[in-house]
Design an enzyme around this catalytic site. Structure first.
Site, mmCIF file in Angstrom:
data_model
loop_
_atom_site.group_PDB
_atom_site.id
_atom_site.type_symbol
_atom_site.label_atom_id
_atom_site.label_comp_id
_atom_site.label_asym_id
_atom_site.label_seq_id
_atom_site.Cartn_x
_atom_site.Cartn_y
_atom_site.Cartn_z
ATOM 1 C CG ASP A 42 -44.931 19.203 23.525
ATOM 2 O OD1 ASP A 42 -45.937 19.149 22.828
ATOM 3 O OD2 ASP A 42 -44.045 18.803 23.457
ATOM 4 N N GLY A 43 -46.285 22.993 26.170
ATOM 5 C CA GLY A 43 -46.697 23.652 27.287
ATOM 6 C C GLY A 43 -47.882 24.126 27.528
ATOM 7 C CB ALA A 83 -24.575 18.630 38.921
ATOM 8 C CD GLU A 114 -40.040 17.561 33.452
ATOM 9 O OE1 GLU A 114 -40.827 18.665 33.617
ATOM 10 O OE2 GLU A 114 -39.819 17.147 32.186
ATOM 11 N NE ARG A 129 -23.176 14.007 51.572
ATOM 12 C CZ ARG A 129 -23.323 12.727 51.929
ATOM 13 N NH1 ARG A 129 -23.168 11.571 51.046
ATOM 14 N NH2 ARG A 129 -23.318 12.544 53.237
#
Length: 265
Positions: free
Chosen positions: A45-46, A185, A123, A148
Site C-alpha cells: 500500500d505504501g 489522546a 489521511e 486539547r
C-alpha cells in the site's frame, strides 16, 4: 495504451516490475512514465501511495492497479503468481474503473501569502511541534469544540482502515463520499471537554482547524511529514478529485477487511 510501473525497490518487486514491463511491451503497449493511462504499483500500500502522489496531477486520466509482494494490501489486489494473468487482462480486456474519494487539505497562513493545497489518499494528521495541540474545531463554519491533546487525524473512507482504525475510528466503505475526524489522546476532565468520538462528515461539510496556542505544526499527508509555520487555519473536505482504480475482477472491500483483520491466514 501507455503504462508505467512503480516498484517498492526491493529485489522481488524490481524483478516483477522488469518482467511485467517486458511482457506488456511484447503486447505492444507503450511504456511512458510521464503520461501513463495506467500505473501498476508493485510492492504494498505504501508503494501505491507513492504512485498516487507522483501522478496526482493526472487523476482524471490515469488509473491504478496494485500487485502486492508482501502482506495483503488494501490497494494491491494481485499477487506475484498472477502477473501473467494481469498482463493479459491489461493488454486484452477493457477494465472497469472504480473511483474512491480523496481528502483535500488547504493550509492558510497568518500573514497572507499563497495557501498550500494537498490531496491525501489515506489521511492527514495534525500535531503540535512541541507540547499539547490546542485547536478550535469548526464544522460548516460553526465552532464545534476546542481540542486539547496529542493530535487530530482526518481520513478518507479507503484510509479508514489505516491510522484511523488504530485511533478507534470507524471503518467506512470507500463508496461513501465522506471524511472522518478522529482524536489522538484528547484531554477530557472537569475543565476541558471534547466530543471523544470519531466524527463522519459528508461531502458538503467542511472541517476547519484554527490554532489557539501556537502557529507551527507538523502536518502529515499520507506518508509525507511536513512542517508548516505561521499557520492561520487548516481546512479539510472531500476533494473534487477522485482516485481511479482499474478493476479486472471483483475485489470486495469487506472481504479485504476480513482478510486483513479477522481471518486466520
Amino acid at each position: 495504451m501507455k503504462f508505467a510501473i512503480t516498484s517498492k525497490g526491493d529485489s522481488k518487486s524490481n524483478t516483477l516490475m522488469h518482467k511485467m514491463r517486458t511482457y506488456l511491451q511484447d503486447f505492444e503497449l507503450i511504456y511512458d512514465e510521464d503520461q501513463p493511462d495506467i500505473v501498476i504499483s508493485v510492492g504494498g500500500d505504501g508503494t501505491l501511495l507513492y504512485a498516487f502522489h507522483r501522478y496526482s496531477s493526472r487523476l482524471d486520466r490515469t488509473a491504478f492497479v496494485g500487485v502486492h509482494t508482501g502482506h495483503l494490501g488494501f490497494y494491491a489486489d494481485w499477487i506475484p503468481e498472477e502477473i501473467e494473468k494481469l498482463v493479459i487482462a491489461i493488454a486484452k480486456t477493457p477494465y472497469q474503473v472504480i473511483e474512491y474519494p480523496l481528502l483535500e487539505v488547504i493550509v492558510r497562513y497568518q500573514h497572507g501569502g499563497r495557501e498550500t493545497r494537498y490531496l491525501a489518499l489515506n489521511e492527514s494528521t495534525v500535531k503540535s511541534v512541541e507540547g499539547t495541540l490546542v485547536m478550535d474545531v469548526e464544522i460548516r463554519g460553526q465552532q464545534f469544540e476546542r481540542f486539547r491533546g496529542d493530535g487530530l487525524c482526518l481520513s478518507t473512507p479507503s484510509g479508514s482502515t489505516a491510522y484511523n482504525k488504530a485511533l478507534g475510528g470507524a471503518i467506512l466503505h470507500p463508496s461513501l463520499p465522506a471524511i472522518q475526524l478522529a482524536e489522538m489522546a484528547s484531554i477530557n476532565n472537569r475543565v476541558f471537554r471534547t466530543i471523544g468520538s470519531p466524527l463522519v462528515l459528508p461531502a458538503h461539510h467542511t472541517c476547519m482547524l484554527k490554532p489557539v496556542n501556537g502557529p507551527d505544526f507538523q502536518l502529515t499527508i499520507d506518508h509525507l511529514t511536513l512542517l508548516h509555520k505561521d499557520v492561520k487555519s487548516i481546512q479539510f473536505r472531500v476533494a473534487d478529485e477522485k482516485i481511479r482504480f482499474a478493476r479486472f475482477r471483483p475485489f470486495p472491500f469487506w472481504k479485504r477487511v476480513r482478510d486483513s483483520f479477522v481471518a486466520d491466514n
